[in-house]
Write a protein that holds these residues in place. Structure first.
Motif, PDB file in Angstrom:
ATOM      1  N   ALA A 112     -13.332  15.645 -20.873  1.00 58.33           N
ATOM      2  CA  ALA A 112     -14.165  14.446 -20.775  1.00 58.33           C
ATOM      3  C   ALA A 112     -13.358  13.170 -21.011  1.00 58.33           C
ATOM      4  CB  ALA A 112     -15.322  14.529 -21.770  1.00 58.33           C
ATOM      5  N   ASP A 113     -12.467  13.179 -22.007  1.00 60.12           N
ATOM      6  CA  ASP A 113     -11.718  11.959 -22.321  1.00 60.12           C
ATOM      7  C   ASP A 113     -10.914  11.475 -21.108  1.00 60.12           C
ATOM      8  OD1 ASP A 113     -10.071  14.187 -22.436  1.00 60.12           O
ATOM      9  OD2 ASP A 113      -8.832  13.412 -24.073  1.00 60.12           O
ATOM     10  N   VAL A 114     -10.278  12.403 -20.420  1.00 66.17           N
ATOM     11  CA  VAL A 114      -9.470  12.036 -19.253  1.00 66.17           C
ATOM     12  C   VAL A 114     -10.351  11.651 -18.065  1.00 66.17           C
ATOM     13  CG1 VAL A 114      -7.812  12.894 -17.555  1.00 66.17           C
ATOM     14  CG2 VAL A 114      -7.536  13.468 -19.979  1.00 66.17           C
ATOM     15  N   LEU A 115     -11.387  12.430 -17.821  1.00 64.96           N
ATOM     16  CA  LEU A 115     -12.191  12.191 -16.614  1.00 64.96           C
ATOM     17  C   LEU A 115     -13.096  10.971 -16.744  1.00 64.96           C
ATOM     18  CD1 LEU A 115     -12.972  15.890 -15.653  1.00 64.96           C
ATOM     19  CD2 LEU A 115     -11.477  14.296 -14.438  1.00 64.96           C
ATOM     20  N   LYS A 116     -13.365  10.549 -17.975  1.00 64.14           N
ATOM     21  CA  LYS A 116     -14.142   9.313 -18.145  1.00 64.14           C
ATOM     22  C   LYS A 116     -13.272   8.080 -17.953  1.00 64.14           C
ATOM     23  CE  LYS A 116     -17.922  10.937 -21.090  1.00 64.14           C
ATOM     24  NZ  LYS A 116     -18.589  10.839 -22.400  1.00 64.14           N
ATOM     25  N   ASN A 117     -11.999   8.187 -18.271  1.00 67.00           N
ATOM     26  CA  ASN A 117     -11.084   7.055 -18.128  1.00 67.00           C
ATOM     27  C   ASN A 117      -9.783   7.521 -17.499  1.00 67.00           C
ATOM     28  OD1 ASN A 117     -12.592   4.895 -19.675  1.00 67.00           O
ATOM     29  ND2 ASN A 117     -12.476   6.508 -21.233  1.00 67.00           N
ATOM     30  N   PRO A 118      -9.848   7.916 -16.246  1.00 67.93           N
ATOM     31  CA  PRO A 118      -8.663   8.528 -15.643  1.00 67.93           C
ATOM     32  C   PRO A 118      -7.567   7.508 -15.340  1.00 67.93           C
ATOM     33  CG  PRO A 118     -10.419   8.319 -14.022  1.00 67.93           C
ATOM     34  CD  PRO A 118     -10.978   7.825 -15.310  1.00 67.93           C
ATOM     35  N   GLY A 119      -6.382   7.804 -15.809  1.00 64.45           N
ATOM     36  CA  GLY A 119      -5.225   7.021 -15.418  1.00 64.45           C
ATOM     37  C   GLY A 119      -4.558   7.671 -14.227  1.00 64.45           C
ATOM     38  N   PRO A 120      -3.437   7.118 -13.782  1.00 64.81           N
ATOM     39  CA  PRO A 120      -2.746   7.683 -12.618  1.00 64.81           C
ATOM     40  C   PRO A 120      -2.234   9.103 -12.867  1.00 64.81           C
ATOM     41  CG  PRO A 120      -1.456   5.910 -13.641  1.00 64.81           C
ATOM     42  CD  PRO A 120      -2.800   5.895 -14.299  1.00 64.81           C
ATOM     43  N   ASP A 121      -2.014   9.454 -14.128  1.00 63.28           N
ATOM     44  CA  ASP A 121      -1.483  10.794 -14.423  1.00 63.28           C
ATOM     45  C   ASP A 121      -2.568  11.760 -14.901  1.00 63.28           C
ATOM     46  OD1 ASP A 121      -1.991   9.392 -16.671  1.00 63.28           O
ATOM     47  OD2 ASP A 121      -0.090   9.858 -17.690  1.00 63.28           O
ATOM     48  N   ALA A 122      -3.829  11.442 -14.587  1.00 59.71           N
ATOM     49  CA  ALA A 122      -4.951  12.262 -15.078  1.00 59.71           C
ATOM     50  C   ALA A 122      -4.782  13.732 -14.695  1.00 59.71           C
ATOM     51  CB  ALA A 122      -6.266  11.719 -14.530  1.00 59.71           C
ATOM     52  N   GLU A 123      -4.444  13.960 -13.421  1.00 58.24           N
ATOM     53  CA  GLU A 123      -4.354  15.327 -12.928  1.00 58.24           C
ATOM     54  C   GLU A 123      -3.271  16.102 -13.682  1.00 58.24           C
ATOM     55  OE1 GLU A 123      -5.115  15.537  -8.683  1.00 58.24           O
ATOM     56  OE2 GLU A 123      -3.518  17.025  -8.494  1.00 58.24           O
ATOM     57  N   GLU A 124      -2.143  15.443 -13.935  1.00 60.20           N
ATOM     58  CA  GLU A 124      -1.054  16.124 -14.656  1.00 60.20           C
ATOM     59  C   GLU A 124      -1.456  16.443 -16.084  1.00 60.20           C
ATOM     60  OE1 GLU A 124       1.673  17.315 -13.283  1.00 60.20           O
ATOM     61  OE2 GLU A 124       0.987  16.482 -11.370  1.00 60.20           O
ATOM     62  N   ILE A 125      -2.150  15.518 -16.714  1.00 57.89           N
ATOM     63  CA  ILE A 125      -2.580  15.747 -18.097  1.00 57.89           C
ATOM     64  C   ILE A 125      -3.518  16.951 -18.172  1.00 57.89           C
ATOM     65  CG2 ILE A 125      -3.925  14.778 -20.012  1.00 57.89           C
ATOM     66  CD1 ILE A 125      -2.898  11.999 -19.147  1.00 57.89           C
ATOM     67  N   LEU A 126      -4.500  16.962 -17.271  1.00 55.39           N
ATOM     68  CA  LEU A 126      -5.459  18.078 -17.282  1.00 55.39           C
ATOM     69  C   LEU A 126      -4.759  19.397 -17.010  1.00 55.39           C
ATOM     70  CD1 LEU A 126      -8.421  16.361 -15.397  1.00 55.39           C
ATOM     71  CD2 LEU A 126      -8.320  16.963 -17.832  1.00 55.39           C
ATOM     72  N   LEU A 127      -3.894  19.388 -16.011  1.00 56.95           N
ATOM     73  CA  LEU A 127      -3.160  20.603 -15.670  1.00 56.95           C
ATOM     74  C   LEU A 127      -2.364  21.111 -16.871  1.00 56.95           C
ATOM     75  CD1 LEU A 127      -2.532  22.482 -13.280  1.00 56.95           C
ATOM     76  CD2 LEU A 127      -0.534  21.045 -12.804  1.00 56.95           C
ATOM     77  N   GLY A 128      -1.717  20.200 -17.560  1.00 55.97           N
ATOM     78  CA  GLY A 128      -0.939  20.576 -18.738  1.00 55.97           C
ATOM     79  C   GLY A 128      -1.803  21.220 -19.812  1.00 55.97           C
ATOM     80  N   ARG A 129      -3.003  20.692 -19.984  1.00 57.66           N
ATOM     81  CA  ARG A 129      -3.894  21.269 -20.998  1.00 57.66           C
ATOM     82  C   ARG A 129      -4.332  22.685 -20.628  1.00 57.66           C
ATOM     83  NH1 ARG A 129      -8.008  16.266 -22.481  1.00 57.66           N
ATOM     84  NH2 ARG A 129      -6.418  14.819 -23.246  1.00 57.66           N
ATOM     85  N   PHE A 130      -4.658  22.879 -19.365  1.00 56.41           N
ATOM     86  CA  PHE A 130      -5.066  24.238 -18.947  1.00 56.41           C
ATOM     87  C   PHE A 130      -3.899  25.209 -19.091  1.00 56.41           C
ATOM     88  CE2 PHE A 130      -8.776  22.093 -17.266  1.00 56.41           C
ATOM     89  CZ  PHE A 130      -9.772  23.039 -17.437  1.00 56.41           C
ATOM     90  N   GLU A 131      -2.701  24.743 -18.719  1.00 60.00           N
ATOM     91  CA  GLU A 131      -1.541  25.631 -18.866  1.00 60.00           C
ATOM     92  C   GLU A 131      -1.302  25.992 -20.331  1.00 60.00           C
ATOM     93  OE1 GLU A 131       0.954  24.504 -14.818  1.00 60.00           O
ATOM     94  OE2 GLU A 131       1.260  23.281 -16.642  1.00 60.00           O
ATOM     95  N   ALA A 132      -1.539  25.037 -21.217  1.00 61.77           N
ATOM     96  CA  ALA A 132      -1.402  25.322 -22.655  1.00 61.77           C
ATOM     97  C   ALA A 132      -2.429  26.365 -23.093  1.00 61.77           C
ATOM     98  CB  ALA A 132      -1.563  24.036 -23.459  1.00 61.77           C
ATOM     99  N   ALA A 133      -3.649  26.249 -22.555  1.00 61.97           N
ATOM    100  CA  ALA A 133      -4.690  27.228 -22.900  1.00 61.97           C
ATOM    101  C   ALA A 133      -4.308  28.621 -22.410  1.00 61.97           C
ATOM    102  CB  ALA A 133      -6.029  26.801 -22.301  1.00 61.97           C
ATOM    103  N   PHE A 134      -3.742  28.683 -21.198  1.00 66.23           N
ATOM    104  CA  PHE A 134      -3.312  29.988 -20.675  1.00 66.23           C
ATOM    105  C   PHE A 134      -2.240  30.598 -21.593  1.00 66.23           C
ATOM    106  CE2 PHE A 134      -4.263  28.112 -16.189  1.00 66.23           C
ATOM    107  CZ  PHE A 134      -5.622  28.302 -16.384  1.00 66.23           C
ATOM    108  N   ARG A 135      -1.307  29.747 -22.030  1.00 69.61           N
ATOM    109  CA  ARG A 135      -0.255  30.250 -22.930  1.00 69.61           C
ATOM    110  C   ARG A 135      -0.845  30.752 -24.242  1.00 69.61           C
ATOM    111  NH1 ARG A 135       2.558  25.843 -20.814  1.00 69.61           N
ATOM    112  NH2 ARG A 135       2.068  24.535 -22.633  1.00 69.61           N
ATOM    113  N   GLN A 136      -1.810  29.998 -24.772  1.00 68.22           N
ATOM    114  CA  GLN A 136      -2.457  30.432 -26.017  1.00 68.22           C
ATOM    115  C   GLN A 136      -3.044  31.834 -25.880  1.00 68.22           C
ATOM    116  OE1 GLN A 136      -5.389  27.353 -26.711  1.00 68.22           O
ATOM    117  NE2 GLN A 136      -4.266  26.561 -28.485  1.00 68.22           N
TER     118      GLN A 136
END
Lengths: 466, 466
Positions: free
Chosen positions: B205-229
């Motif tokens: 929500a934080d990213v998608l409510k105020n998306p910057g130019p790197d929004a997609e990369e940030i979200l992708l990074g978070r999902f990848e971190a979850a997969f690693r967890q």
């Protein structure tokens, strides 16, 4: 023989879920998709090919000569050629296929409104009050679902929240539905997906098929052993979940009362009795509206589904107030379609029909007649292993024709097929699929019974039972 | 701030399920049963007392002044006094409350037959073929259920059987349904019943409510971190399950495409993308029939429910062939009511209406109009925190009126209540319930939009937004 058993030991670590390729248990009387459609009429072959293309082979299809159903009426189904099949199998259409009173109620409600229970509505309250009138006073709350599976899933969640325990006890070939949780406690699926580690199973078929004077004590002892197993494994007992006519274990009504003893023992072990009335409820057993009443059991939660709306999807969970209150402290439960006005009107029309047509009494009368005449017809026939029934739910064992009396699933299937050829629909049940299962719509008439008995006479005379 | 999180650590031992008394999360806009019925009209008070007596307080009721719905028509609901409420909330009745075409299809089918898919039937095949026509060729099989919950439950079982993994990733305030499994991966319920140990959650929500130019990369990074967890915890990744418009996280359509990147990453991590289309499916988002198409995502399994039958219970799971084949090796799946002819005819009538009335294009046109005019109306108003929409699904943030712009759930509730007084029905969404959620039936007309915009103008003028 080990009469009680803990769930698949290979599943005891939560992160061990590699499924095994073997262990899937086939449904009795299923079409064998691997054999293709050779020998079938063109219409069936086309439909099966279409089905494989879009539905795959995950869902079972009945009979090696499947039936293309296009119309229903009372206890009859009709195929595309107009053939009239006598339906001795389907309990969903309990007040008859294409029941006009249900149709009118549904069509009328669809001129009014069909939203959900986050608004105040008359329909859900009218039906809830009416349904609870069929229960003892302690069972005084209800939540609505869309299926027996959703009902059993919710019941187990409630039992766990209330007891603080996790263990579940079912019978050794139980079927309780298809959500992840209830499938994991349904041994009738086999172990292609491992059963739950917190499950203990109890064999009841051997005793209930040949009950001696100590049957009740033997069964009680087995359930107590299962409770101890779950305690020792650290799970404790949240619930014993029992289909009140033990359909998938072989149709085992048993002498009324023994389930009541199990309920007491479950309570002493810290658990609840969940009565699964998806099969046995809504007047099916003839002598009581619910199977647990027939067994004089102090059920804590009662689940229902299939016949409740005569085919319009709906289910329910009835429970004692403290159980619901505890669950409501932990979480909320909102089921979008659960209790929707169309399903409620259909369910209310079903109760109208059961009451006005006196189907409870009818189920007992006609069930007794059919079971009695089948026993007379087959009583001394080699291969006839005995008959059990409560109301309009009949199980008939087929055994080997030698004097050993072993279960004979192949002969059972031949009889199911022979009856299908004679346009009478039944199926098979039990762990070894050697019990003929007869569970027709409650509106089954005396003329329908005549036709069924005549077909069984023919099956006997062609030598399948002789 | 921790953007990814593993499920409740207290639940990591399978036998630790003592539920906690705290941790239950209330639904936005719920009636407070503890306050009683004082101040309500006699009709409402009576219905609420009846409701408490038979349904308890487990299921939520909307509004502190609940509405007694007795009739519907198009995008309008009517109470017992004949008041006309503009429905800007309900997606189930997607082709309109009391749709005549759906009613006629249901009533007609109830003169024919309503059995199940263990027989060959035209209705389920006709609809299955038609439904699959709305999907890319790789998504070529379907199983039918009775609800979105049953659909998500089945999808997760399939993903586990196919991948051999157990871990699941969802967003941090996700809602995916009410079976034991899907409730345990739905953080929006809170932790009154512990979340699953095999769950990892990702804040979006934080990213998608105020998306910057790197929004997609940030979200992708978070999902990848979850997969690693999940890999590190030994569960592996079975699936990332995503509502394709992130309704319960605050209505977050986002820039099309980012979910496609997450799907790729999930595949690389050994898991599947399950697209939950219960909210976003059936033309809702205007620019594509399904939300995952809008995001150009390679979904492996797609689940649906709510709007599919316009209120007649039905749901579906669409999947790639190898996934279903693997599941069929392990188990069978037969859902008694799933794919029943009445539900199929209702669902087919819904598609007729969507096609003939061009509701996909309409959702886009009227959604754009409403969102645009709301933005013009409120753009410089203190307390207006921004608006997002895709088609006819609109989220509007309400913030504190100071210059800090913090989420303001109390002000959000006041606006919901003020609109209810003006007979316009909406609700709130998001982890902090500070997003107005507008999700009307797809047949919402320009006159309906005028009325909604007029009501919002009034809400602004009485000072709730100023």
């Amino acid at each position: 023989m080990n009469e009680t058993q803990l769930g698949d030991a290979t599943n005891s670590a939560e992160n061990n879920t590699k499924t095994k390729q073997t262990g899937k248990k086939q449904l009795a009387n299923g079409f064998d998709f691997s054999k293709g459609t050779q020998g079938l009429d063109a219409d069936s072959a086309t439909l099966i090919e279409r089905r494989k293309r879009v539905l795959g082979t995950l869902g079972p299809l009945f009979y090696n000569q499947p039936i293309h159903v296009v119309r229903g009426q009372g206890a009859h189904l009709f195929d595309a050629q107009g053939n009239d099949y006598l339906d001795c199998y389907n309990n969903v259409a309990c007040v008859g296929h294409v029941n006009a009173h249900v149709r009118e109620a549904v069509a009328d409600q669809l001129t009014r409104q069909d939203t959900h229970s986050r608004y105040l509505q008359d329909e859900v309250l009218d039906y809830a009050e009416r349904l609870l009138g069929y229960f003892p006073q302690t069972l005084d709350h209800v939540s609505f679902t869309n299926s027996g599976s959703e009902s059993n899933d919710l019941a187990l969640r409630m039992a766990r929240a209330y007891t603080g325990n996790r263990g579940v006890v079912v019978t050794s070939n139980a079927y309780h539905g298809i959500t992840d949780l209830v499938a994991s406690i349904s041994p009738s699926f086999g172990t292609g997906i491992p059963l739950a580690s917190f499950l203990a199973t109890v064999e009841v078929a051997d005793v209930l098929k040949n009950p001696g004077p100590d049957a009740e004590e033997i069964l009680l002892g087995r359930f107590e052993a299962a409770f101890r197993q779950l305690h020792d494994a650290g799970y404790g007992v949240s619930a014993v979940l029992l289909d009140q006519i033990f359909s998938s274990d072989g149709v085992l009504p048993g002498a009324p009362g023994w389930v009541g003893r199990v309920a007491q023992a479950a309570h002493e072990a810290g658990g609840l009795l969940i009565a699964d009335e998806v099969q046995s409820g809504f007047a099916r057993t003839g002598d009581a509206f619910w199977g647990f009443q027939r067994h004089n059991a102090d059920a804590d939660i009662v689940t229902m589904g299939k016949p409740m709306g005569n085919g319009i999807p709906t289910g329910a969970v009835v429970y004692k107030t403290p159980i619901g209150d505890r669950f409501a402290e932990c979480t909320r439960y909102f089921n979008t379609f659960g209790g929707n006005p169309v399903s409620m009107r259909a369910a209310s029309a079903v109760l109208d029909e059961i009451e006005q047509r006196e189907l409870l009494r009818h189920a007992e009368t006609i069930g007794d007649r059919i079971a009695g005449e089948l026993e007379s017809l087959l009583g001394d026939t080699p291969g006839f292993g005995g008959i059990r029934h409560a109301g309009l739910f009949i199980g008939l064992d087929i055994t080997s024709r030698d004097n050993r009396g072993l279960p004979d699933p192949a002969a059972t299937q031949r009889i199911v097929d022979e009856l299908r050829t004679r346009k009478v629909l039944i199926s098979a049940s039990g762990a070894d699929a050697s019990t003929l299962k007869l569970r027709p719509p409650l509106v089954f008439s005396d003329a329908d019974a005549d036709r069924l008995l005549d077909a069984m006479q023919q099956v006997k005379s062609v030598g399948l039972l002789r």
